[in-house]
Design a protein around this motif. Structure first.
Motif, mmCIF file in Angstrom:
data_model
loop_
_atom_site.group_PDB
_atom_site.id
_atom_site.type_symbol
_atom_site.label_atom_id
_atom_site.label_comp_id
_atom_site.label_asym_id
_atom_site.label_seq_id
_atom_site.Cartn_x
_atom_site.Cartn_y
_atom_site.Cartn_z
ATOM 1 N N GLU A 115 0.709 -1.204 0.134
ATOM 2 C CA GLU A 115 0.118 0.111 -0.010
ATOM 3 C C GLU A 115 0.780 1.216 -0.052
ATOM 4 O OE1 GLU A 115 -2.717 -0.013 3.332
ATOM 5 O OE2 GLU A 115 -3.897 -1.822 2.609
ATOM 6 N N GLU A 116 0.445 2.177 -0.460
ATOM 7 C CA GLU A 116 0.959 3.581 -0.486
ATOM 8 C C GLU A 116 1.144 4.237 0.872
ATOM 9 O OE1 GLU A 116 -1.933 3.816 -4.381
ATOM 10 O OE2 GLU A 116 -1.488 2.773 -2.593
ATOM 11 N N ALA A 117 2.114 4.564 1.254
ATOM 12 C CA ALA A 117 2.459 5.381 2.655
ATOM 13 C C ALA A 117 1.905 6.772 2.531
ATOM 14 C CB ALA A 117 4.011 5.408 2.937
ATOM 15 N N ARG A 118 1.899 7.273 1.137
ATOM 16 C CA ARG A 118 1.417 8.651 1.174
ATOM 17 C C ARG A 118 0.724 8.804 -0.452
ATOM 18 N NH1 ARG A 118 6.717 9.273 1.747
ATOM 19 N NH2 ARG A 118 6.278 9.944 3.971
ATOM 20 N N LEU A 119 0.048 9.612 -0.576
ATOM 21 C CA LEU A 119 -0.809 9.724 -1.950
ATOM 22 C C LEU A 119 -1.154 11.356 -2.171
ATOM 23 C CD1 LEU A 119 -1.836 8.111 -4.528
ATOM 24 C CD2 LEU A 119 -4.171 8.296 -3.315
ATOM 25 N N VAL A 120 -0.893 11.796 -3.189
ATOM 26 C CA VAL A 120 -1.104 12.937 -3.673
ATOM 27 C C VAL A 120 -2.151 13.037 -4.486
ATOM 28 C CG1 VAL A 120 -0.529 15.428 -4.495
ATOM 29 C CG2 VAL A 120 1.150 14.009 -3.106
ATOM 30 N N LEU A 121 -3.578 13.677 -4.441
ATOM 31 C CA LEU A 121 -4.773 13.400 -5.172
ATOM 32 C C LEU A 121 -4.929 14.752 -5.510
ATOM 33 C CD1 LEU A 121 -7.107 11.583 -6.288
ATOM 34 C CD2 LEU A 121 -8.102 12.148 -4.200
ATOM 35 N N ALA A 122 -5.026 15.143 -6.745
ATOM 36 C CA ALA A 122 -5.377 16.189 -7.537
ATOM 37 C C ALA A 122 -7.017 16.345 -7.941
ATOM 38 C CB ALA A 122 -4.568 16.798 -8.498
ATOM 39 N N ILE A 123 -7.699 17.259 -7.568
ATOM 40 C CA ILE A 123 -9.416 17.218 -8.049
ATOM 41 C C ILE A 123 -9.627 18.362 -8.730
ATOM 42 C CG2 ILE A 123 -11.499 16.548 -7.065
ATOM 43 C CD1 ILE A 123 -10.502 15.356 -4.677
ATOM 44 N N ASP A 124 -10.387 18.318 -9.710
ATOM 45 C CA ASP A 124 -10.800 19.386 -10.652
ATOM 46 C C ASP A 124 -11.902 20.285 -9.742
ATOM 47 O OD1 ASP A 124 -12.420 21.088 -12.344
ATOM 48 O OD2 ASP A 124 -11.551 19.672 -13.979
ATOM 49 N N LEU A 129 -12.387 6.397 2.062
ATOM 50 C CA LEU A 129 -10.881 6.353 2.100
ATOM 51 C C LEU A 129 -10.479 6.371 3.307
ATOM 52 C CD1 LEU A 129 -8.076 6.378 0.448
ATOM 53 C CD2 LEU A 129 -8.216 8.837 0.285
ATOM 54 N N ALA A 130 -10.791 7.429 4.315
ATOM 55 C CA ALA A 130 -10.634 7.649 5.531
ATOM 56 C C ALA A 130 -10.873 6.417 6.454
ATOM 57 C CB ALA A 130 -11.095 8.930 6.262
ATOM 58 N N ARG A 131 -11.828 6.047 6.198
ATOM 59 C CA ARG A 131 -12.187 4.746 7.211
ATOM 60 C C ARG A 131 -11.629 3.266 6.432
ATOM 61 N NH1 ARG A 131 -17.366 6.404 5.588
ATOM 62 N NH2 ARG A 131 -17.704 4.850 4.177
ATOM 63 N N HIS A 132 -11.203 3.273 5.256
ATOM 64 C CA HIS A 132 -10.342 1.949 4.731
ATOM 65 C C HIS A 132 -9.070 2.153 4.920
ATOM 66 C CE1 HIS A 132 -14.248 1.274 3.026
ATOM 67 N NE2 HIS A 132 -13.904 -0.126 2.903
ATOM 68 N N TYR A 133 -8.568 3.331 5.014
ATOM 69 C CA TYR A 133 -6.894 3.479 4.921
ATOM 70 C C TYR A 133 -6.480 4.360 5.861
ATOM 71 C CZ TYR A 133 -7.244 0.768 0.739
ATOM 72 O OH TYR A 133 -7.684 -0.184 -0.163
ATOM 73 N N PRO A 134 -6.864 4.391 7.229
ATOM 74 C CA PRO A 134 -6.438 5.553 8.109
ATOM 75 C C PRO A 134 -5.093 5.699 8.326
ATOM 76 C CG PRO A 134 -6.891 3.299 9.408
ATOM 77 C CD PRO A 134 -7.287 3.165 8.018
ATOM 78 N N SER A 147 -3.414 9.401 -14.679
ATOM 79 C CA SER A 147 -2.084 8.873 -14.072
ATOM 80 C C SER A 147 -0.886 9.089 -15.149
ATOM 81 C CB SER A 147 -2.252 7.686 -13.151
ATOM 82 O OG SER A 147 -2.475 6.461 -14.076
ATOM 83 N N ARG A 148 0.135 9.005 -14.811
ATOM 84 C CA ARG A 148 1.346 8.821 -15.572
ATOM 85 C C ARG A 148 1.379 7.155 -16.221
ATOM 86 N NH1 ARG A 148 5.635 12.614 -15.875
ATOM 87 N NH2 ARG A 148 6.889 11.079 -16.758
ATOM 88 N N ARG A 149 1.736 7.202 -17.329
ATOM 89 C CA ARG A 149 1.776 5.869 -18.004
ATOM 90 C C ARG A 149 3.026 5.151 -17.671
ATOM 91 N NH1 ARG A 149 -1.882 5.272 -22.535
ATOM 92 N NH2 ARG A 149 -2.550 7.195 -23.105
ATOM 93 N N ASP A 150 4.000 5.805 -17.168
ATOM 94 C CA ASP A 150 5.163 5.354 -16.574
ATOM 95 C C ASP A 150 5.016 5.037 -15.083
ATOM 96 O OD1 ASP A 150 5.513 7.953 -16.000
ATOM 97 O OD2 ASP A 150 7.364 8.156 -16.649
ATOM 98 N N GLY A 151 4.070 5.398 -14.398
ATOM 99 C CA GLY A 151 4.001 5.191 -13.148
ATOM 100 C C GLY A 151 3.317 4.055 -12.782
ATOM 101 N N ALA A 152 3.260 3.251 -11.404
ATOM 102 C CA ALA A 152 2.674 2.227 -11.194
ATOM 103 C C ALA A 152 1.452 2.598 -10.216
ATOM 104 C CB ALA A 152 3.525 1.051 -10.572
ATOM 105 N N ASP A 153 0.180 2.220 -10.310
ATOM 106 C CA ASP A 153 -0.679 2.595 -9.598
ATOM 107 C C ASP A 153 -0.739 1.588 -8.263
ATOM 108 O OD1 ASP A 153 -1.734 4.773 -10.831
ATOM 109 O OD2 ASP A 153 -3.573 3.505 -11.751
ATOM 110 N N GLY A 154 -0.803 2.057 -7.135
ATOM 111 C CA GLY A 154 -0.865 1.223 -5.861
ATOM 112 C C GLY A 154 -2.128 0.720 -5.484
ATOM 113 N N ARG A 189 -6.011 2.467 -6.907
ATOM 114 C CA ARG A 189 -6.871 1.502 -7.680
ATOM 115 C C ARG A 189 -8.229 1.343 -7.086
ATOM 116 N NH1 ARG A 189 -2.333 -1.766 -8.208
ATOM 117 N NH2 ARG A 189 -2.974 -3.152 -6.784
ATOM 118 N N TRP A 190 -8.160 1.359 -5.731
ATOM 119 C CA TRP A 190 -9.395 1.270 -4.799
ATOM 120 C C TRP A 190 -10.104 2.887 -5.141
ATOM 121 C CZ3 TRP A 190 -11.299 4.699 -1.266
ATOM 122 C CH2 TRP A 190 -12.430 4.231 -0.574
ATOM 123 N N LEU A 191 -9.376 3.771 -4.975
ATOM 124 C CA LEU A 191 -9.971 5.147 -5.416
ATOM 125 C C LEU A 191 -10.762 5.167 -6.803
ATOM 126 C CD1 LEU A 191 -7.286 7.849 -4.011
ATOM 127 C CD2 LEU A 191 -10.059 7.718 -3.437
#
Length: 297
Positions: free
Chosen positions: A91-100, A116-121, A270-277, A281-283
């Motif tokens: 699992e990702e330790a941290r995530l930066v999420l950008a929202i329109d 998200l807050a409940r599942h990944y506190p 997401s970036r094509r050269d990045g790996a989704d954690g 994917r859950w998001l």
């Protein structure tokens, strides 16, 4: 510091169980071991934690104050363990999420963040909100790991977009605009008045205007605001047209003009050269489900 986490856990158990003997039974230890651990903790902290003058030991004032601190230390240790286990499992330790910004306060997005807050506190989350065009740029330059936006042209080969939902659009003008007298205008009618358009990242990739006079903006909210002032007509997501600050000043039109773009897609990028954690994917999956649930109501 000479005290240990084991001593803090014993202190908490004694306080909760009401006696050293009950704590010993609960922890599966000899009562003498519990008494010795508390005595050593009191020596390490240089203050009495229990008053032993009565039949059952009672927390002193210092003991009550330090019990609160001990619980805080144990909770922090538990969070450390949970985060380490999550990282070890991929699992990702941290995530930066950008929202329109056009998706702000939409129930599917808000509900997903709550889940998200409940599942990944243990997740360290950074939320970035931006206007149209910002989101893709932040993902492209790695400022953000994942973007949620209304689909636009010109994202380039670096980014991969995945559609998760679509939103109905509304053709709107101000109540005092000449087009408001034509509830079903033709494309020719629209072409005679200024058009407000969403701006894509590159001018070459922007939507072709219908009208000869047009303004481009990077925000659907700004488009709706200018439309309320009679500065032009616009196609905006329906939830923005019905946003409380705008809805009393805007008129929704029907007619062949709506054939230009009746819906607009919501997608993640997401970036094509990045790996989704697994959290990314859950998001993506949960957002899609939330939008589908809303559409079915």
């Amino acid at each position: 510091m000479r005290w240990s986490l084991d001593q803090l856990e014993i202190l908490i158990t004694c306080a909760e169980r009401g006696s050293f003997s009950s704590a010993a039974r609960h922890l599966g230890r000899a009562q003498s071991a519990i008494s010795t651990a508390i005595a050593h903790l009191e020596a390490d902290l240089d203050c009495p934690l229990f008053d032993r003058s009565a039949r059952l030991p009672r927390l002193t004032r210092a003991g009550e104050a330090l019990l609160h601190e001990a619980r805080a230390v144990i909770r922090q240790c538990q969070r450390l363990d949970a985060r380490a286990q999550a990282i070890a499992q991929g699992e990702e330790a941290r995530l930066v999420l950008a929202i329109d910004e056009a998706l702000v306060e939409m129930p599917p997005v808000d509900e997903t963040l709550e889940a998200l807050a409940r599942h990944y506190p243990a997740l360290q989350l950074t939320l970035l909100y931006g206007a149209q065009g910002d989101i893709a740029g932040w993902v492209e330059d790695r400022t953000a790991d994942l973007g949620i936006l209304l689909r636009q042209q010109g994202q380039g080969p670096i980014l991969e977009g995945i559609r998760i939902a679509h939103l109905q659009q509304a053709l709107v003008v101000a109540r005092h605009h000449p087009l408001a007298a034509l509830p079903a205008p033709t494309v020719g009618d629209l072409a005679a008045h200024r058009q407000l358009l969403i701006a894509s990242r590159g001018e070459r990739d922007s939507q072709a205007p219908v009208a000869t006079q047009f303004w481009r903006l990077n925000s659907f909210y700004s488009m709706a605001e200018l439309a309320t002032r009679g500065l032009g007509w616009a196609l905006v997501p329906r939830h923005i047209a019905r946003y409380p600050p705008f809805r009393d000043d805007l008129v929704e039109l029907t007619g062949e003009g709506l054939g230009m773009a009746p819906v607009i897609e919501v997608e993640t990028v997401s970036r094509r050269d990045g790996a989704d954690g697994p959290i990314a994917r859950w998001l993506r999956h949960t957002l899609g489900e939330r939008f589908r649930d809303r559409r079915g109501r």
